[in-house]
Design a protein around this motif. Sequence first.
Motif, PDB file in Angstrom:
ATOM      1  N   LEU A 173       0.815  -1.216   0.000  1.00 36.25           N
ATOM      2  CA  LEU A 173       0.000   0.000   0.000  1.00 36.25           C
ATOM      3  C   LEU A 173       0.852   1.270   0.000  1.00 36.25           C
ATOM      4  N   CYS A 174       2.076   1.173   0.523  1.00 30.82           N
ATOM      5  CA  CYS A 174       3.019   2.307   0.556  1.00 30.82           C
ATOM      6  C   CYS A 174       2.450   3.531   1.291  1.00 30.82           C
ATOM      7  N   ILE A 175       1.626   3.311   2.314  1.00 32.42           N
ATOM      8  CA  ILE A 175       1.063   4.445   3.051  1.00 32.42           C
ATOM      9  C   ILE A 175       1.497   4.458   4.518  1.00 32.42           C
ATOM     10  N   PHE A 176       2.051   3.350   4.989  1.00 36.53           N
ATOM     11  CA  PHE A 176       2.485   3.284   6.392  1.00 36.53           C
ATOM     12  C   PHE A 176       4.006   3.387   6.532  1.00 36.53           C
ATOM     13  N   GLN A 177       4.718   3.300   5.421  1.00 36.52           N
ATOM     14  CA  GLN A 177       6.170   3.362   5.479  1.00 36.52           C
ATOM     15  C   GLN A 177       6.645   4.812   5.647  1.00 36.52           C
ATOM     16  N   GLN A 178       7.921   4.969   5.907  1.00 33.63           N
ATOM     17  CA  GLN A 178       8.505   6.302   6.112  1.00 33.63           C
ATOM     18  C   GLN A 178       8.154   7.217   4.942  1.00 33.63           C
ATOM     19  N   GLY A 179       7.571   8.369   5.244  1.00 31.49           N
ATOM     20  CA  GLY A 179       7.166   9.308   4.213  1.00 31.49           C
ATOM     21  C   GLY A 179       5.736   9.122   3.746  1.00 31.49           C
ATOM     22  N   GLY A 180       5.090   8.021   4.148  1.00 29.57           N
ATOM     23  CA  GLY A 180       3.708   7.763   3.769  1.00 29.57           C
ATOM     24  C   GLY A 180       2.740   8.560   4.627  1.00 29.57           C
ATOM     25  N   PRO A 181       1.495   8.736   4.172  1.00 31.24           N
ATOM     26  CA  PRO A 181       0.536   9.580   4.895  1.00 31.24           C
ATOM     27  C   PRO A 181       0.120   9.054   6.263  1.00 31.24           C
TER      28      PRO A 181
END
Length: 426
Positions: free
Chosen positions: A213-221
């Motif tokens: 989803l790439c939303i919980f990683q560093q820099g994600g919302p």
Amino acid sequence: RSVEHRDAGWKLFGKVPPREGPVKDPRRIQKEYETKTGRAGHSNLTSPRQNVRKNLDFEPLSTTALILEDRPANLPAKPAEEAEKHRQQYEEMVAQAKKRELKEAQKRKKQLEERCKLEESIGSAAQTWNQEILPNWSAMCTSRRVRDLWWQGIPPSVRGKVWSLAVGNELNITHELYNICLARAKEKCRSTDAPLAPLELIKLDISRTFPQLCIFQQGGPYHDVLHSILGAYTCYRPDVGYVQGMSFIAAVLILNLDTADAFIAFANLLNKPCQMAFFRVDHSLMLTYFAAFEVFFEENLPKLFAHFKKNNLTPDIYLIDWIFTLYSKSLPLDLASRVWDVFCRDGDEFLFRTALGLLRLFQDVLTGMDFIHMAQFLTRLPDLVPAEQLFQHIAAVHMTSRNRKWAQVLQTLQRDPERGSPVLKR
């Protein structure tokens, strides 16, 4: 046919406009080639057909020409039978291509109709939940109609609200308490004396939470939101701290609730007996849950149970990950959310019923595997698990054993641990 179209305009796979300039005689071309390469006088050693082939310009343009067009003038003409055969093959190819295109178009149309039907169904269900059920929650939440709607899946627009109501807030956590815990967690991060082990583990786990989803990683919302909830919980329950798997539960709640409400639901979910037993690693109580699961496993799937027992595959190998993350790591997110829907309604029993449903769904595959392959399969389920089929198999699971329900079996095993599964006692 004109000279231009017969010689200069020919392409093996189609026709192109003829080249500009006068057309050279093939014999003259051959003589120039031999003179240039120093092979004059040796032309009798080379097949004329090979020389013609070398001077052809190959530019594939169309498979149609290969089948339908006549051969160039410098090659033998096609026999009539061969030309007719090629024409028939071409017509068959075109017919098959049209048939495939029609089939794909019908498939796309059907998928579009099903999607529209599903969207209409979700919209209608959301309206029912918003206008009829939620305003009268206490009176309607246990009705047969609501339970049936619940089983079909809660609409995403009301899912968070329904989960909050179903899970409840027995701990009486307020938004203010969450802010206090969050402030303490931030203070610990800044402090050099505070132990960093839980916080470092949180950082590591967040990077591995729903990476697709790439939303919980560093820099994600949602990176900071997830970090805040997990950090606040370690301050709220220092006796439990942070355990791997919590990040997936918190992430699912964040996707459906505001931050403070997600924390309240998170803390109350983890306070349930089964979750607390697993997250506090209460070994004896975990064995009791596994033993209760095996009772219903043997009752519902005796052949698969015997196969597991023969290969010494015990429930702890695959159940721990399923229970720790409430299936959010093991199943596709939309399917895991449906499992959560009914889990919030039925409690811990449904987690083990879902496990039996998965085993029932894949029993034909599992019975042909050995220990290693079964363990690998169950710890990494297929990416595409059919939702409707899974819920059909879950519905077919009977959670009664000798007229005793899940809670009664679990209670009996807690009073008399010796009656638990001998396989699990190591």
